[in-house]
Design an enzyme around this catalytic site. Structure first.
Site, short mmCIF file in Angstrom:
data_model
loop_
_atom_site.label_atom_id
_atom_site.label_comp_id
_atom_site.label_asym_id
_atom_site.label_seq_id
_atom_site.Cartn_x
_atom_site.Cartn_y
_atom_site.Cartn_z
N ARG A 2 -0.27 -4.20 -3.18
CA ARG A 2 -0.62 -2.99 -2.43
C ARG A 2 -2.12 -2.70 -2.58
NH1 ARG A 2 3.29 1.94 -2.29
NH2 ARG A 2 3.87 1.40 -0.17
N GLN A 4 -3.01 -4.04 3.56
CA GLN A 4 -2.23 -3.00 4.26
C GLN A 4 -1.55 -3.49 5.53
OE1 GLN A 4 -4.27 0.66 5.01
NE2 GLN A 4 -4.03 1.38 2.90
N ASP A 56 1.84 -4.95 4.82
CA ASP A 56 2.73 -4.18 3.96
C ASP A 56 4.03 -3.84 4.68
OD1 ASP A 56 4.01 -2.43 2.28
OD2 ASP A 56 2.27 -1.15 1.93
N SER A 92 6.06 -0.70 3.63
CA SER A 92 5.59 0.55 4.25
C SER A 92 6.01 0.63 5.71
CB SER A 92 4.07 0.66 4.15
OG SER A 92 3.70 0.95 2.82
N TYR A 132 3.72 3.81 -6.38
CA TYR A 132 5.12 4.20 -6.54
C TYR A 132 5.28 5.12 -7.74
CZ TYR A 132 6.44 0.80 -3.01
OH TYR A 132 6.58 0.13 -1.83
#
Lengths: 375, 375
Positions: free
Chosen positions: A119, A124, A127, A130, A224
């Site tokens: 992450r 990104q 990801d 996500s 997280y």
């Protein structure tokens, strides 16, 4: 370089790892895209659409491929069809899928797990956790709206005013924030809680009210949450109880990939909710945030309907596939030397490549998985 | 003055004509409120809530009542239990409910039909067609959102952007406007059409795009649309076809109380919609705006799911009941002399009372119904 797109076979899975609109980007890299017939059917992408985009339908795609793209980990039998030295990109939750990991190791397949992509900001666009959480969070709000037998917005009519519904969202990661945003759009009064320090600001930025329980934050790795102690959990439940009791809708989204979801809401807390209340728990497959939830079912607890998510992203398979395919394409591109004949050449010195690699050259290269399985 | 609140018995009906929160207003007028046990159960109003509000539970409420409040027309057998000279306020679609009208006439019951309340501004708080259409329009949008396997809003993520869904709403009365408003809230791109001249401005005021087909407006009585000729209907379908074909979601709401709903969308128009499209027709019980729709079912036409509404307001029974009860209370109050012992004394010289009266003193007093049934 031949890239295969598999037809997913797990029950409940409706997504597909590559979508027609992105096939052109693969062919532009110099890839030949082979698609198993019917791969996109459940996501409303026809075989014809893949062919029109430049792909070739091929029932034997996996056997020929240099790189196989999938959503779910392929069955060990499918892994054994792959060429030694070929590669796989898919979701691969290593703790739950040891048999697949062993098959990949033994078949000499190089595998990359989408959930292990680090992450970091450069990663990104890759990801997938996500992007899929984004889909699930939206869906959670829509499901709750449909189950609720009331209006969400304040409704002003000549016959009087009906107040807006009260919504509580627990867990304000990507999924929770998207659930909050959707409920806010619909005009509900939304309160939300998350154990991470940064969450309150994000909740407030969407116009919702952050719930402050006066407890210490629990930030963990990579954005997280950390696991909590039993004492903290009990105290948190006690403090959350009045918020839950007052909610028309409760949406829970607290999950940490690969781990059991924390139980945030006890059965007694749901039993204190009003008649007609709705609970949507999208962490149900990971054990659930709500005691008594069952994935894929609606159960009655007290006076509430409690909906347990199962394959939630497959309920919006086209956009979920579009976003996942974009994640996969981004990772794949970073590992490919483009050209008239592209070459799949992952650079294991790259933090992203190294981070998400699970097997390589007949060995398990992801340290925690190697410790778990051996070899 | 004894006012009875009946337990509705028609299948699919979940509303109740009076809600606990308004019982106090009836008792303040000087009424004794008798509630059939379980009357509010399906709308989440408990017997206890009625009692707490000052009502009395009574299985024999109808037999004693001076005034009976209901949502649906009572069965003729129930009408025959009523005292001669007692009164009824309920929905009473006279063309469809001739047997009930005859029973009311023969039992000497004075009856008032909520759908016949004149659409004048003084009667707006009594306009149950509007309040219930408001509920149905909201529900139509929520149902469509739930059936659609895509996002409604434009979604911008690190993995790319998913465009907003395209929604077309046909019929922009109270229900259509509420469907438009809800879809706008959710971020869809909404286009809407109505045959009435004033509709375009109302559609635009919600941020949606009025569809201009270049056809003459068809304004009828009391703010409703006029019926159209077969030639107009055919031309309108032809001009609407490309809008429907391009929609992810089509919501139709065109109904005129007591008449068959106009068929606005042919089967061929639905067959031209894209895979995964959703059609919600809340006029299905009145014959439907969409050819092939079936009330209470989801049918597949071409690649679209077509949802036909049945008892749509009963899907949100608490707020639908709250608004309906407020309408009923408003009408009732205008007909009652308050006091220690209130008296139900409708003034038949009042335009509203005269307009919605169906039977009185053993005769049918609503002229079109008298012409239809006699006497």
């Amino acid at each position: 370089m031949k890239v295969a797109v598999v037809r997913e076979t797990r029950p409940g899975e409706a997504r597909v790892a590559m979508v027609p609109e992105l096939v052109g980007e693969l062919t532009a890299l110099g890839c030949l895209v082979l698609v198993e017939p019917g791969a996109g059917d459940r996501a409303e992408f026809t075989d014809e659409a893949y062919v029109d985009a430049g792909a070739v339908l091929d029932e034997g795609a996996v056997r020929q491929a240099d790189l196989v793209l999938a959503v779910q980990p392929p069955d060990p039998a499918v892994v054994r069809e792959m060429r030694s030295g070929a590669a796989l990109i898919s979701f691969l939750p290593v703790r739950q899928e040891r048999e697949v990991v062993v098959a990949l190791r033994d078949a000499g397949v190089t595998s990359f797990a989408m959930e292990l992509v680090p992450r970091i900001s450069r990663a990104q666009p890759m990801d997938a956790l996500s992007s899929q959480a984004f889909v699930a969070g939206y869906r959670a709000a829509i499901v709750a709206s449909g189950l609720l037998r009331r209006f969400l917005p304040m409704s002003i009519t000549a016959a009087g005013t009906v107040p807006p519904a009260e919504v509580v969202v627990l867990g304000a990661g990507v999924a929770g924030l998207q659930a909050i945003a959707t409920m806010q759009r619909l005009g509900a009064v939304v309160r939300a809680y998350d154990v991470r320090a940064s969450a309150a600001e994000e909740i407030a930025s969407l116009g919702a009210v952050p719930i402050d329980l006066g407890l210490a934050p629990l930030d963990g790795a990579a954005g997280y949450a950390r696991e909590m102690t039993a004492a903290r959990s009990a105290r948190q439940q006690e403090l959350l109880a009045p918020y839950v009791a007052n909610a028309d809708v409760l949406i829970t989204t607290a999950a940490v990939p690969g781990l059991r979801a924390p139980v945030l809401v006890s059965r007694a807390m749901v039993e204190a909710m009003r008649p007609g209340s709705v609970v949507v728990d999208i962490a149900a497959e990971a054990g659930g945030n709500v005691e008594g939830v069952r994935p894929g079912e609606i159960v009655r607890i007290g006076q509430a309907q409690v909906w347990g998510g199962a394959d939630v992203t497959s309920q919006l398979p086209a956009p979920a596939s579009q976003l996942y395919a974009r994640n996969v394409l981004s990772l794949l591109t970073s590992m490919t030397l483009p050209g008239d004949s592209a070459v799949f050449a992952p650079d294991f010195a790259d933090e992203i490549v190294a981070g998400c690699a699970v097997t390589r050259d007949g060995a398990i290269v992801h340290p925690p998985t190697r410790d778990l399985i051996g070899g």
